[in-house]
Design a protein around this motif. Structure first.
Motif, PDB file in Angstrom:
ATOM      1  N   THR A  31       5.307 -17.353  -6.860  1.00  0.00           N
ATOM      2  CA  THR A  31       5.678 -17.002  -8.232  1.00  0.00           C
ATOM      3  C   THR A  31       5.490 -18.163  -9.201  1.00  0.00           C
ATOM      4  OG1 THR A  31       7.997 -17.601  -7.807  1.00  0.00           O
ATOM      5  CG2 THR A  31       7.358 -15.321  -7.388  1.00  0.00           C
TER       6      THR A  31
ATOM      7  N   ILE B  72       1.046  -5.908  -2.102  1.00  0.00           N
ATOM      8  CA  ILE B  72       1.930  -5.587  -3.217  1.00  0.00           C
ATOM      9  C   ILE B  72       1.813  -4.115  -3.583  1.00  0.00           C
ATOM     10  CG2 ILE B  72       2.465  -6.065  -5.631  1.00  0.00           C
ATOM     11  CD1 ILE B  72       1.330  -8.872  -5.220  1.00  0.00           C
ATOM     12  N   SER B  73       2.971  -3.456  -3.718  1.00  0.00           N
ATOM     13  CA  SER B  73       3.000  -2.057  -4.141  1.00  0.00           C
ATOM     14  C   SER B  73       3.970  -1.927  -5.304  1.00  0.00           C
ATOM     15  CB  SER B  73       3.455  -1.150  -2.990  1.00  0.00           C
ATOM     16  OG  SER B  73       3.642   0.171  -3.464  1.00  0.00           O
ATOM     17  N   SER B  74       3.520  -1.293  -6.377  1.00  0.00           N
ATOM     18  CA  SER B  74       4.359  -1.183  -7.564  1.00  0.00           C
ATOM     19  C   SER B  74       5.005   0.187  -7.712  1.00  0.00           C
ATOM     20  CB  SER B  74       3.535  -1.496  -8.826  1.00  0.00           C
ATOM     21  OG  SER B  74       2.463  -0.575  -8.938  1.00  0.00           O
ATOM     22  N   ASN B  75       4.703   1.094  -6.748  1.00  0.00           N
ATOM     23  CA  ASN B  75       5.315   2.419  -6.857  1.00  0.00           C
ATOM     24  C   ASN B  75       5.530   3.009  -5.467  1.00  0.00           C
ATOM     25  OD1 ASN B  75       2.895   4.246  -6.133  1.00  0.00           O
ATOM     26  ND2 ASN B  75       2.066   2.940  -7.777  1.00  0.00           N
ATOM     27  N   GLU B  76       6.405   4.007  -5.416  1.00  0.00           N
ATOM     28  CA  GLU B  76       6.801   4.603  -4.144  1.00  0.00           C
ATOM     29  C   GLU B  76       5.668   5.407  -3.506  1.00  0.00           C
ATOM     30  OE1 GLU B  76      10.532   7.246  -2.343  1.00  0.00           O
ATOM     31  OE2 GLU B  76      10.387   6.796  -4.490  1.00  0.00           O
TER      32      GLU B  76
ATOM     33  N   ASP C 255       2.417   4.769  -3.487  1.00  0.00           N
ATOM     34  CA  ASP C 255       1.548   3.868  -2.732  1.00  0.00           C
ATOM     35  C   ASP C 255       2.251   3.329  -1.489  1.00  0.00           C
ATOM     36  OD1 ASP C 255      -0.523   4.212  -4.482  1.00  0.00           O
ATOM     37  OD2 ASP C 255      -0.105   2.404  -5.658  1.00  0.00           O
ATOM     38  N   SER C 256       3.528   3.037  -1.632  1.00  0.00           N
ATOM     39  CA  SER C 256       4.290   2.508  -0.494  1.00  0.00           C
ATOM     40  C   SER C 256       4.333   3.515   0.638  1.00  0.00           C
ATOM     41  CB  SER C 256       5.725   2.151  -0.934  1.00  0.00           C
ATOM     42  OG  SER C 256       5.711   1.174  -1.948  1.00  0.00           O
TER      43      SER C 256
ATOM     44  N   ASN D 219       9.527  -3.202   6.392  1.00  0.00           N
ATOM     45  CA  ASN D 219       8.359  -3.622   5.623  1.00  0.00           C
ATOM     46  C   ASN D 219       7.645  -4.814   6.273  1.00  0.00           C
ATOM     47  OD1 ASN D 219       8.705  -1.681   3.678  1.00  0.00           O
ATOM     48  ND2 ASN D 219       9.924  -2.989   2.345  1.00  0.00           N
TER      49      ASN D 219
END
Length: 222
Positions: free
Chosen positions: A151, A173-177, A179-180, A204
């Motif tokens: 970061t 990296i996943s920004s939404n459920e 895609d996860s 995870n």
């Protein structure tokens, strides 16, 4: 109100710890953890003259004396083999409200130590021998430090830290459920064992062998 008292060396056999036996004076609430108590005993052994400089404060009761201030010192001195101790003997006319006040105030520590001065101008080992406690040194979390580098605002691309000398960490990296959930299904993660418990559960953290197995099975079916 002027408090009346006398000085006297009192036989230990005539000194009683405050167990609430005197009406109006609750039992002594003070206690030390084992390490603090042992430090106090060592302090008495190393500097017995402190008992003369800071006597026990006692109150006459049934031909004996209740210790109002100094119960833990009395206990330690008994274990160290003392047969008599210097005491300030309060007058029998002392109100119980004053006894409660003395007992409470004797255990109150006003003010704070300047830790910067103590660490830099005093001998830390001496202070510890005399009962001063220092906060434990924070443990260094090397993995956390490496992970936080990701970061770092100065980084122009993701920095992938090593988990340890044998393992390398990969980050997806996943920004939404949606895609996860797709990734979990694609890697068959719902049937994988948790790295924490060894049981099949949502996790995870995936071993590379499981990822490889899932991809090879996917390619075979294609």
């Amino acid at each position: 109100m002027k408090t009346e008292f006398t000085f006297e060396n009192v036989p230990v056999s005539k000194l009683e710890m405050n167990k609430g036996q005197l009406q109006g004076l609750p039992k002594n609430p003070r206690f030390f953890r084992d390490n603090r108590y042992e430090a106090m005993k060592k302090s008495i052994e190393d500097s017995p003259e402190m008992l003369q400089l800071r006597e026990l404060i006692v109150y006459p009761y049934n031909d004996k004396y209740i210790v109002v201030c100094g119960n833990l010192r009395l206990r330690a001195c008994k274990e160290l083999g003392y047969t008599e101790l210097p005491c300030k003997i309060l007058s029998e006319d002392t109100p119980t409200i004053k006894l409660r006040e003395y007992a409470t105030k004797d255990n109150v520590s006003f003010g704070e130590n300047d830790m910067d001065v103590m660490m830099n101008e005093w001998d830390k080992s001496e202070l510890q021998d005399w009962g001063i406690e220092f906060a434990p040194e924070p443990e260094t979390d090397e993995f956390k430090e490496r992970f936080e580098a990701i970061t770092d605002e100065t980084a122009v691309y993701p920095l992938i830290p090593k988990y340890d000398e044998k393992h390398e960490l990969f980050i997806i990296i996943s920004s939404n459920e949606v895609d996860s959930n797709w990734l979990r299904e694609a890697l068959d993660m719902q049937h994988m064992e948790s790295y924490k418990t060894g049981k099949v559960s949502k996790s995870n953290v995936v071993d590379i062998k499981d990822v490889r197995h899932a991809i090879e099975n996917r390619n075979t079916k294609s």
